[in-house]
Design an enzyme around this catalytic site. Sequence first.
Site, PDB file in Angstrom:
ATOM      1  N   ASP A 150      10.119   0.152   6.417  1.00  0.00           N
ATOM      2  CA  ASP A 150       8.765   0.041   6.953  1.00  0.00           C
ATOM      3  C   ASP A 150       8.637   1.020   8.109  1.00  0.00           C
ATOM      4  O   ASP A 150       9.124   0.756   9.213  1.00  0.00           O
ATOM      5  CB  ASP A 150       8.495  -1.393   7.408  1.00  0.00           C
ATOM      6  CG  ASP A 150       7.149  -1.551   8.088  1.00  0.00           C
ATOM      7  OD1 ASP A 150       6.256  -0.715   7.842  1.00  0.00           O
ATOM      8  OD2 ASP A 150       6.986  -2.512   8.868  1.00  0.00           O
ATOM      9  N   ILE A 151       7.997   2.163   7.854  1.00  0.00           N
ATOM     10  CA  ILE A 151       7.856   3.208   8.864  1.00  0.00           C
ATOM     11  C   ILE A 151       6.496   3.036   9.524  1.00  0.00           C
ATOM     12  O   ILE A 151       5.449   3.351   8.938  1.00  0.00           O
ATOM     13  CB  ILE A 151       7.997   4.603   8.228  1.00  0.00           C
ATOM     14  CG1 ILE A 151       9.344   4.707   7.503  1.00  0.00           C
ATOM     15  CG2 ILE A 151       7.874   5.703   9.288  1.00  0.00           C
ATOM     16  CD1 ILE A 151       9.483   5.935   6.636  1.00  0.00           C
ATOM     17  N   GLY A 152       6.503   2.499  10.732  1.00  0.00           N
ATOM     18  CA  GLY A 152       5.264   2.191  11.429  1.00  0.00           C
ATOM     19  C   GLY A 152       4.895   3.241  12.457  1.00  0.00           C
ATOM     20  O   GLY A 152       5.484   4.321  12.520  1.00  0.00           O
TER      21      GLY A 152
ATOM     22  N   THR B 146       5.225   2.929  15.695  1.00  0.00           N
ATOM     23  CA  THR B 146       6.116   2.961  16.855  1.00  0.00           C
ATOM     24  C   THR B 146       7.578   2.709  16.508  1.00  0.00           C
ATOM     25  O   THR B 146       8.431   2.811  17.383  1.00  0.00           O
ATOM     26  CB  THR B 146       5.675   1.910  17.893  1.00  0.00           C
ATOM     27  OG1 THR B 146       5.660   0.613  17.282  1.00  0.00           O
ATOM     28  CG2 THR B 146       4.278   2.232  18.416  1.00  0.00           C
TER      29      THR B 146
ATOM     30  N   GLY C 186      -3.903   0.101   4.900  1.00  0.00           N
ATOM     31  CA  GLY C 186      -2.559   0.251   5.444  1.00  0.00           C
ATOM     32  C   GLY C 186      -1.535  -0.469   4.588  1.00  0.00           C
ATOM     33  O   GLY C 186      -1.732  -1.631   4.193  1.00  0.00           O
TER      34      GLY C 186
ATOM     35  N   ASP D 168       1.272  -1.700   5.363  1.00  0.00           N
ATOM     36  CA  ASP D 168       1.842  -2.889   5.997  1.00  0.00           C
ATOM     37  C   ASP D 168       0.964  -4.110   5.781  1.00  0.00           C
ATOM     38  O   ASP D 168       1.469  -5.222   5.573  1.00  0.00           O
ATOM     39  CB  ASP D 168       2.070  -2.645   7.494  1.00  0.00           C
ATOM     40  CG  ASP D 168       0.813  -2.174   8.227  1.00  0.00           C
ATOM     41  OD1 ASP D 168      -0.140  -1.701   7.574  1.00  0.00           O
ATOM     42  OD2 ASP D 168       0.796  -2.277   9.471  1.00  0.00           O
TER      43      ASP D 168
ATOM     44  N   ASP E 278      -0.977 -10.426  12.022  1.00  0.00           N
ATOM     45  CA  ASP E 278       0.096  -9.477  12.297  1.00  0.00           C
ATOM     46  C   ASP E 278      -0.181  -8.842  13.653  1.00  0.00           C
ATOM     47  O   ASP E 278      -1.059  -7.991  13.787  1.00  0.00           O
ATOM     48  CB  ASP E 278       0.161  -8.418  11.192  1.00  0.00           C
ATOM     49  CG  ASP E 278       1.395  -7.535  11.303  1.00  0.00           C
ATOM     50  OD1 ASP E 278       2.065  -7.562  12.354  1.00  0.00           O
ATOM     51  OD2 ASP E 278       1.688  -6.803  10.348  1.00  0.00           O
TER      52      ASP E 278
END
EC number: 2.7.1.33
Length: 247
Positions: free
Chosen positions: A7-9, A11, A94, A96, A117
């Site tokens: 999971d590349i968010g 931050t 998104g 996520d 979330d």
Amino acid sequence: MRTLALDIGNTAVKYGCFEGDLLSETAVAASIETISSLVERVRPEHIIISSVAAEVAGWAQQWQQHVKGRVLEFKPATTSLPIRNAYATPHTLGADRLAAAVAAAWFGPAHDTLIIDAGTAIKCDLVEAGHTFRGGSIAPGLRLRFEALHTFTGRLPLVARPTDVDAAVTLIGDDTQAAIRSGVLNGAVAEINGFIAEYRLRYPDLRIVLAGGDAGFFQPRLKGRIFVIPELVLIGLHRILVHNVEN
């Protein structure tokens, strides 16, 4: 089946290693570049990559050399899902948010579920009847609210939220920093509780699932029974990967 969910968010880069449906290891990686050593150590059969920030096609090709099965780049508009996506513009959705919805549906089949979330952004999303993602709302998270007050005003200081999640937040701030903390923290809590109340009017048997980096702050301050699942997005990514491998 051993899988790796990434999971590349905005931050952080979070990863989860799964043995079957058991999340056996999870952590925050220093950067996407450090994932290659993780892939070599874990040796997953399949990998799923989700990103709301960086392009990952090049990384997927690189990791494919070390994986016998699939390296799936999750794209909300085109990737096959175990639930129905009723979002009007799936190409703007998104990854996520949709992954969290898949996990919520897996945990609560046949239930209406509101996902909160609380991370960089505070997202409230509805999974209807355990099988349909409807959408919801997106608002600035706590850190963004503090930073915006400092950045877009001339004299307001940058205030960090309390690191102690149990710290009391006064209603009436008697200095500027306390007033900012009251406005940001009490305001965010009131905002989410307001959303919960409105959703419960429409969905009386609603389940509430809380995730994200600020979940610990919100959990004792939200009304009603709350299920806290910190790794909701990673679990959802794993379920999407399993669905695509098996179908």
